[in-house]
Structures are given as C-alpha cells and as structure tokens.
Enzyme design. Structure first.
Site, PDB file in Angstrom:
ATOM      1  N   LYS A  73      54.287  31.608   6.086  1.00  0.00           N
ATOM      2  CA  LYS A  73      55.572  31.777   6.499  1.00  0.00           C
ATOM      3  C   LYS A  73      55.600  30.519   7.641  1.00  0.00           C
ATOM      4  O   LYS A  73      54.890  29.382   7.219  1.00  0.00           O
ATOM      5  CB  LYS A  73      55.851  32.944   7.305  1.00  0.00           C
ATOM      6  CG  LYS A  73      55.693  34.121   6.440  1.00  0.00           C
ATOM      7  CD  LYS A  73      56.194  35.681   6.904  1.00  0.00           C
ATOM      8  CE  LYS A  73      55.878  36.554   6.213  1.00  0.00           C
ATOM      9  NZ  LYS A  73      56.670  37.761   6.136  1.00  0.00           N
ATOM     10  N   GLU A 100      62.818  37.128   3.774  1.00  0.00           N
ATOM     11  CA  GLU A 100      63.432  36.482   5.126  1.00  0.00           C
ATOM     12  C   GLU A 100      64.588  35.473   4.751  1.00  0.00           C
ATOM     13  O   GLU A 100      65.463  34.936   5.285  1.00  0.00           O
ATOM     14  CB  GLU A 100      62.386  35.858   5.680  1.00  0.00           C
ATOM     15  CG  GLU A 100      61.543  36.851   6.193  1.00  0.00           C
ATOM     16  CD  GLU A 100      59.761  36.816   6.297  1.00  0.00           C
ATOM     17  OE1 GLU A 100      59.546  35.571   6.445  1.00  0.00           O
ATOM     18  OE2 GLU A 100      59.224  37.823   6.642  1.00  0.00           O
ATOM     19  N   GLY A 120      55.685  42.818   8.135  1.00  0.00           N
ATOM     20  CA  GLY A 120      55.318  42.550   9.282  1.00  0.00           C
ATOM     21  C   GLY A 120      55.475  43.795  10.357  1.00  0.00           C
ATOM     22  O   GLY A 120      55.536  43.562  11.600  1.00  0.00           O
ATOM     23  N   SER A 180      52.512  44.389   5.022  1.00  0.00           N
ATOM     24  CA  SER A 180      51.562  44.888   5.850  1.00  0.00           C
ATOM     25  C   SER A 180      50.176  45.019   5.293  1.00  0.00           C
ATOM     26  O   SER A 180      49.642  46.239   5.177  1.00  0.00           O
ATOM     27  CB  SER A 180      51.990  46.062   6.347  1.00  0.00           C
ATOM     28  OG  SER A 180      53.116  45.735   7.552  1.00  0.00           O
TER      29      SER A 180
HETATM   30  P1  13P Z   1      53.189  40.952   6.020  1.00  0.00           P
HETATM   31  O1  13P Z   1      51.935  40.988   5.243  1.00  0.00           O
HETATM   32  O2  13P Z   1      52.984  40.041   7.292  1.00  0.00           O
HETATM   33  O3  13P Z   1      53.642  42.369   6.204  1.00  0.00           O
HETATM   34  O4  13P Z   1      54.254  39.931   5.354  1.00  0.00           O
HETATM   35  C1  13P Z   1      54.395  40.330   4.073  1.00  0.00           C
HETATM   36  C2  13P Z   1      55.207  39.348   3.477  1.00  0.00           C
HETATM   37  O5  13P Z   1      56.534  39.028   3.681  1.00  0.00           O
HETATM   38  C3  13P Z   1      54.535  38.219   2.367  1.00  0.00           C
HETATM   39  O6  13P Z   1      55.245  37.658   1.896  1.00  0.00           O
END
Ligand code: 13P
Length: 250
Positions: free
Chosen positions: A11, A97, A173, A212
């Site tokens: 990200k 996102e 997340g 997660s």
């Molecule tokens: P997390 O592993 O932080 O939950 O994020 C998942 C994600 O959006 C991977 O593209």
C-alpha cells in the site's frame, strides 16, 4: 498442482531505507528451496529498487495499480509499459481501496485488467464484499458482479495468466480474518464459476485470500482446497512477519 503464492501489498508505505532493509531481509529469508512463490507490491517510486535488489531472485514484484492508457497527457498516472520497464510481473486491479476511495468502478477495473493482460503483465483481480453486503447476504452476488465485469471484457481465457484475490473488505486491516471456512466457501464459489466456463483454466487459477493474514492464521487458510495463497497487507511490511506467513506453508 497450484503453487501457493504469498504476495505482499505494501500500500502507501515505505521509504528508501525501509524498502532496502525489507527487501534484503526477505531475500535472506528465502534462500532455501521451496514450493511457495513470493511477490511484493511496493509503491511506484520503489519499483526500481525492487528490481535492483530482487533481480534474478525467486521473489517477483508488481505494482498496485496502472492506468489503462498507454501514454499521453495524463498527469500523475502510470502505464503498463512503464511497469514492464521496471521488471514488474504482476499488477493489482480493483483493490477495494481503489474502488472505495478512488471511485474505480467495475468497468474501470476491467479496463485495467484488460490493459495489463494486453501488455504481458499478470493482473491480480481483487474482489470482495463489504460488511453490510455480507450481512445482507449479498457476498456471492457482489463477487459475481465484480468477476463478470472482467469476464465480459476478457473472457475466461483472460484468466489463463491472471490471479484472483478474494479480499472481504471487513477483514482488511481490521485484524478480523475471515475464518478458513468462510474464505473457502467464497473461493469455491469463485472457482465453480470458472469451472462452468473452462475447467482447465478453473483448475489452474490461483485464488488468493486477503484480509488480516498473519503467521498464525496462514497455515489454516492455505490448507483449504481452493485457497492458493494470500495477498497480505500489514504483515508484509515486516520481513519477520511476512516470512512467517511463507514459512507456515513452505
Ligand atoms: P491486511 O493484511 O493489512 O488486512 O490488508 C489486506 C490487503 O488489503 C492486501 O491487499
């Protein structure tokens, strides 16, 4: 047999120093032979650094987005050709996102998927429902709508060189991982949809779970029949945590 892929979506995180350390620590941690593939998705400015550290290694890299147009007056945008120029193998398309914050529609995502394929990149199509959609019982309908937009555009053959990532928005997340049963149910739904169109492509298609994922839940998730690895956010930013996920299945 589908190989497990553990992919790290960084990200909008990183700095030159942090990226250097992370890449070097990952490289040092994957020196033994394994059946697990690994990939990282750094922000655009660090793709050159990923290429310089990872070139010739077993770790691949990709980008988090692309503009479907090949070049032109599109300030702030990055094309597939540019990603290839930096050695990218993969590109994400339709991360939740991008859909939620930047308004990418199913058609925008199909544009990106199509442009990625045409250029020789391997798109990773991200799909998944919000908590409200799950609670209304719409999980399958949402995932199907997101898949159909790309299937209409590229056909099932478009998935011969692509990956699907099921990422329930409520698990991203939040520390709230989908249970292996919940994830497997949606993965099986996705695979069945492809089986009805081409059972060879369906059988080869890698379907990653994201939301997660960490070193403690990865083994259980990846042991399920239709879960072929993970798209990892937060836990991919620390070499120790990311390698723990890989080592849970290696
Ligand atoms: P997390 O592993 O932080 O939950 O994020 C998942 C994600 O959006 C991977 O593209």
């Amino acid at each position: 047999m589908r190989r497990i892929l553990v992919a790290g979506n960084w990200k909008m995180h990183g700095s030159t120093a942090m990226v250097q350390d992370l890449l070097e620590d990952l490289l040092a941690g994957v020196d033994k032979q394994s059946d697990v593939d690994m990939a990282v998705f750094p922000p655009f400015p660090y793709l050159a650094q990923a290429r310089s550290v990872l070139n010739g290694s077993s770790i691949s890299w990709g980008a988090q987005n692309l503009n479907p147009i090949s070049q032109g007056a599109h300030t702030g945008e990055v094309s597939a050709g540019m990603l290839l120029d930096f050695g990218c193998r993969y590109v994400l398309a339709g991360h939740s996102e991008r859909r939620a914050i930047y308004g990418e529609t199913d058609e925008d995502v199909a544009d990106r998927f199509e442009a990625a394929l045409a250029s020789g990149l391997e798109p990773v199509l991200c799909v998944g429902e919000t908590l409200e959609e799950r609670e209304r019982g719409e999980t399958e309908a949402v995932v199907e709508r997101q898949l159909d937009a790309v299937l209409r555009r590229c056909g099932v053959a478009g998935f011969e060189r692509a990956i699907v990532a099921y990422e329930p928005v409520w698990a991203i997340g939040t520390g709230k991982t989908a249970s292996p049963e919940q994830a497997q149910a949606v993965h099986a739904f996705i695979r069945d949809k492809f089986v009805s169109q081409d059972d060879i492509i369906a059988g080869q298609l890698r379907i990653l779970y994201g939301g997660s994922v960490n070193g403690s839940n990865a083994a259980d998730l990846f042991a399920r029949e239709d879960i072929d690895g993970g798209l990892v956010g937060g836990a991919s930013l620390k070499a120790e945590d990311f390698l723990a996920i890989r080592n849970a299945v290696a």
